[in-house]
Design a protein around this motif. Structure first.
Motif, PDB file in Angstrom:
ATOM      1  N   LEU A   1      11.692  18.645  25.361  1.00  0.00           N
ATOM      2  CA  LEU A   1      12.420  19.587  24.478  1.00  0.00           C
ATOM      3  C   LEU A   1      12.063  20.925  25.197  1.00  0.00           C
ATOM      4  O   LEU A   1      10.901  21.209  25.475  1.00  0.00           O
ATOM      5  N   LYS A   2      13.067  21.680  25.426  1.00  0.00           N
ATOM      6  CA  LYS A   2      12.626  23.097  26.229  1.00  0.00           C
ATOM      7  C   LYS A   2      13.541  24.196  25.580  1.00  0.00           C
ATOM      8  O   LYS A   2      14.682  23.770  24.539  1.00  0.00           O
ATOM      9  N   THR A   3      13.087  25.320  25.603  1.00  0.00           N
ATOM     10  CA  THR A   3      13.838  26.765  24.850  1.00  0.00           C
ATOM     11  C   THR A   3      15.378  26.457  25.274  1.00  0.00           C
ATOM     12  O   THR A   3      15.578  26.469  26.343  1.00  0.00           O
ATOM     13  N   PHE A   4      15.985  26.826  24.295  1.00  0.00           N
ATOM     14  CA  PHE A   4      17.507  26.863  24.128  1.00  0.00           C
ATOM     15  C   PHE A   4      18.019  27.894  23.447  1.00  0.00           C
ATOM     16  O   PHE A   4      17.607  28.042  22.296  1.00  0.00           O
ATOM     17  N   GLU A   5      19.069  28.635  23.977  1.00  0.00           N
ATOM     18  CA  GLU A   5      19.754  29.777  23.125  1.00  0.00           C
ATOM     19  C   GLU A   5      21.085  29.292  23.071  1.00  0.00           C
ATOM     20  O   GLU A   5      21.782  28.835  23.806  1.00  0.00           O
ATOM     21  N   PHE A   6      21.496  29.487  21.715  1.00  0.00           N
ATOM     22  CA  PHE A   6      22.871  29.022  21.326  1.00  0.00           C
ATOM     23  C   PHE A   6      23.502  30.005  20.409  1.00  0.00           C
ATOM     24  O   PHE A   6      22.708  30.877  19.678  1.00  0.00           O
ATOM     25  N   ASP A   7      24.962  30.112  20.065  1.00  0.00           N
ATOM     26  CA  ASP A   7      25.543  30.618  18.929  1.00  0.00           C
ATOM     27  C   ASP A   7      25.903  29.846  17.851  1.00  0.00           C
ATOM     28  O   ASP A   7      26.358  28.535  17.862  1.00  0.00           O
ATOM     29  N   ARG A   8      25.218  30.086  16.579  1.00  0.00           N
ATOM     30  CA  ARG A   8      25.844  29.281  15.112  1.00  0.00           C
ATOM     31  C   ARG A   8      27.097  30.209  15.038  1.00  0.00           C
ATOM     32  O   ARG A   8      27.365  31.134  15.199  1.00  0.00           O
ATOM     33  N   ARG A   9      27.741  29.563  14.038  1.00  0.00           N
ATOM     34  CA  ARG A   9      29.126  30.261  13.564  1.00  0.00           C
ATOM     35  C   ARG A   9      28.811  31.554  12.606  1.00  0.00           C
ATOM     36  O   ARG A   9      27.771  31.551  12.238  1.00  0.00           O
ATOM     37  N   LYS A  10      29.850  32.043  12.853  1.00  0.00           N
ATOM     38  CA  LYS A  10      29.687  33.406  11.889  1.00  0.00           C
ATOM     39  C   LYS A  10      29.879  32.899  10.617  1.00  0.00           C
ATOM     40  O   LYS A  10      30.420  32.209  10.325  1.00  0.00           O
ATOM     41  N   LEU A  11      29.206  33.878   9.767  1.00  0.00           N
ATOM     42  CA  LEU A  11      29.109  33.396   8.373  1.00  0.00           C
ATOM     43  C   LEU A  11      30.468  33.258   7.649  1.00  0.00           C
ATOM     44  O   LEU A  11      31.456  34.415   7.592  1.00  0.00           O
ATOM     45  N   GLY A  12      30.954  32.201   7.047  1.00  0.00           N
ATOM     46  CA  GLY A  12      32.103  31.900   6.446  1.00  0.00           C
ATOM     47  C   GLY A  12      31.964  32.427   4.850  1.00  0.00           C
ATOM     48  O   GLY A  12      30.644  32.638   4.661  1.00  0.00           O
ATOM     49  N   SER A  13      32.829  32.632   4.107  1.00  0.00           N
ATOM     50  CA  SER A  13      32.923  33.227   2.835  1.00  0.00           C
ATOM     51  C   SER A  13      31.753  32.225   1.998  1.00  0.00           C
ATOM     52  O   SER A  13      31.259  32.763   1.005  1.00  0.00           O
ATOM     53  N   HIS A  14      31.662  31.024   2.139  1.00  0.00           N
ATOM     54  CA  HIS A  14      30.745  30.142   1.308  1.00  0.00           C
ATOM     55  C   HIS A  14      29.436  29.614   1.968  1.00  0.00           C
ATOM     56  O   HIS A  14      28.455  28.987   1.781  1.00  0.00           O
ATOM     57  N   ASP A  15      29.137  30.655   3.315  1.00  0.00           N
ATOM     58  CA  ASP A  15      28.128  30.134   4.141  1.00  0.00           C
ATOM     59  C   ASP A  15      27.008  31.213   3.562  1.00  0.00           C
ATOM     60  O   ASP A  15      26.890  32.372   3.047  1.00  0.00           O
ATOM     61  N   VAL A  16      25.617  30.717   3.945  1.00  0.00           N
ATOM     62  CA  VAL A  16      24.394  31.322   3.646  1.00  0.00           C
ATOM     63  C   VAL A  16      23.958  31.295   5.198  1.00  0.00           C
ATOM     64  O   VAL A  16      23.540  30.343   5.922  1.00  0.00           O
ATOM     65  N   GLY A  17      23.199  32.451   5.596  1.00  0.00           N
ATOM     66  CA  GLY A  17      22.305  32.495   6.944  1.00  0.00           C
ATOM     67  C   GLY A  17      20.851  32.778   6.430  1.00  0.00           C
ATOM     68  O   GLY A  17      20.669  33.223   5.534  1.00  0.00           O
ATOM     69  N   PHE A  18      20.113  32.177   7.426  1.00  0.00           N
ATOM     70  CA  PHE A  18      18.802  32.278   6.734  1.00  0.00           C
ATOM     71  C   PHE A  18      17.803  32.285   7.976  1.00  0.00           C
ATOM     72  O   PHE A  18      18.243  31.713   9.137  1.00  0.00           O
ATOM     73  N   ASP A  19      16.504  32.850   8.039  1.00  0.00           N
ATOM     74  CA  ASP A  19      15.614  32.898   8.957  1.00  0.00           C
ATOM     75  C   ASP A  19      14.702  31.444   8.628  1.00  0.00           C
ATOM     76  O   ASP A  19      14.090  31.460   7.515  1.00  0.00           O
ATOM     77  N   VAL A  20      14.833  30.683   9.677  1.00  0.00           N
ATOM     78  CA  VAL A  20      14.055  29.390   9.524  1.00  0.00           C
ATOM     79  C   VAL A  20      12.586  29.804   9.537  1.00  0.00           C
ATOM     80  O   VAL A  20      12.086  30.758  10.499  1.00  0.00           O
TER      81      VAL A  20
END
Ligand code: NAP
Ligand code: ZN
Ligand code: ZN
Length: 346
Positions: free
Chosen positions: A15-34
């Motif tokens: 396992l190594k550090t990895f940067e990536f994009d998650r999708r933009k928030l859709g109307s029924h989406d929730v964004g959260f800080d893990v």
């Protein structure tokens, strides 16, 4: 949404550090800080290619607990600041018979896994909870009771539900004599839930040093399977056996420990087929079956049950740079009883 976490590039890489994009928030989406991400043995089986068919780079993690940071315009279930959890899947067809029954894990089209799946748009790959940010459709996330320590809650999102569901389905209660095979992440949750339901619980473990812990968790009996005689002495003893072992074993030795009409539930998935002796099934009209996580409603029910009974996982909180060591220790059955990554260290 920019995210940073851990990924493996192939079946033999670390396992190594990895940067990536998650999708933009859709109307029924929730964004959260893990906040915390549990390490399930399924993450290891998948990352190391033991179950085949992996989309690398793979960001594992399907025990994800955090705090809501943003909501889509049509979200009704969550508000910013709420505790939130995501388990083994993040979508399903929503229309098949099984989805309509709330059994999304058995979706006839296949559930969309939290990682190593293609989203239902047919294009983007799902990426798991070993990361600092997450985006999920509100229907596939649950509320977390506020009275529980969040690090101990993360493992409930897979290990917890995966044992709660069969324990409920096979009506484990005060009259049940039940055995749990393997005292790891899943197994220790099985002990806690079966004890909470009032059952008489035996742990079948190949690690004799876990006896004290098993008893502290409420198990009534502990049997070390290192002794070849041990299982013979337990012939025809149990109504239900929950098999959480992640490695190859002789299933017949355990099946013969079932009473008349007893049931052995396969939960552990080593990726190697069991070899079954027919005679052991006939004698005592025994059943061999399986169970896979739980549906969304049951996931919420389980978390509410944990809130009421103060049940959480026993965890060792680690930083991201310890994850590879945690993988090796898990495979060596040296985990007490779930590694949980502190997401602030990704
Ligand atoms: P885990 O924490 O590694 O626990 C597995 C336990 O199995 C170990 O702690 C050990 O318990 C026992 N074990 C390991 N190697 C063994 C061996 N060679 N012989 C006998 N016993 C051995 O893993 P987990 O996260 O609980 O997951 C367990 C399994 O369930 C994995 O295969 C995982 O993929 C699967 N799983 C299934 C579902 C589902 O929906 N059905 C969901 C999640 C995970 P003792 O030291 O007590 O013997
Ligand atoms: Zn899991
Ligand atoms: Zn479906």
């Amino acid at each position: 949404m920019k995210s940073r976490g851990l990924a493996v590039e192939n079946a033999t890489s670390l396992l190594k550090t990895f940067e990536f994009d998650r999708r933009k928030l859709g109307s029924h989406d929730v964004g959260f800080d893990v906040k915390y991400a549990g390490i399930c043995h399924s993450d290891i089986h998948t990352a190391r290619g033991e179950w085949g068919n992996v989309h690398y780079p793979l960001v594992p993690g399907h025990e994800v607990a955090g705090v809501v940071s943003s909501i889509g315009t049509s979200v009704t279930k969550f508000s910013v600041g709420d505790l939130i959890g995501v388990g083994v899947f993040v979508d399903s067809c929503r229309t098949c018979d099984n989805c309509l029954k709330g059994l999304q894990q058995y979706c006839l089209e296949g559930m969309t896994g939290t990682y190593n799946s293609i989203e239902r748009d047919g294009k983007s790959q799902t990426r798991g909870g070993y990361s600092n940010k997450f985006v999920v459709n509100e229907d596939y996330a649950v509320h977390i009771p506020k009275n529980l320590p969040l690090e101990g809650v993360a493992p409930l999102l897979c290990a917890g539900i995966t044992l709660y569901s069969p324990i409920k389905h096979w009506n484990v209660g005060p009259k049940s004599k039940i055995a749990v095979m393997g005292l790891g992440g899943l197994g220790h949750m099985g002990v806690k839930f079966a004890v909470a339901m009032g059952a008489e619980v035996t742990v079948l473990s190949h690690s004799p040093d876990k006896e004290i812990d098993a008893k502290k968790m409420g198990a009534h009996h502990f049997v070390s399977t290192k002794n070849p005689e041990a299982l013979i002495k337990l012939k025809k003893s149990f109504d239900i056996i929950l098999n959480t072992v992640s490695a190859e074993l002789d299933i017949n030795e355990y099946l013969q420990c079932l009473k008349l009409d007893g049931t052995l539930v396969v939960i552990g998935l080593p990726g190697i087929p069991y070899s079954l002796r027919g005679a052991v099934m006939l004698d005592g009209r025994r059943s061999l079956t399986g169970s896979m996580v739980g549906g969304m409603a049951e996931l919420q029910e389980m978390l509410n049950f944990c809130g009421e009974h103060n049940i959480v996982s026993d965890v060792e909180v680690i930083s991201a740079d310890y994850a590879n060591t945690a993988y090796d220790r898990t495979v060596a059955s040296d985990v007490k009883y779930r590694f949980v990554i502190d997401a602030s260290t990704f």
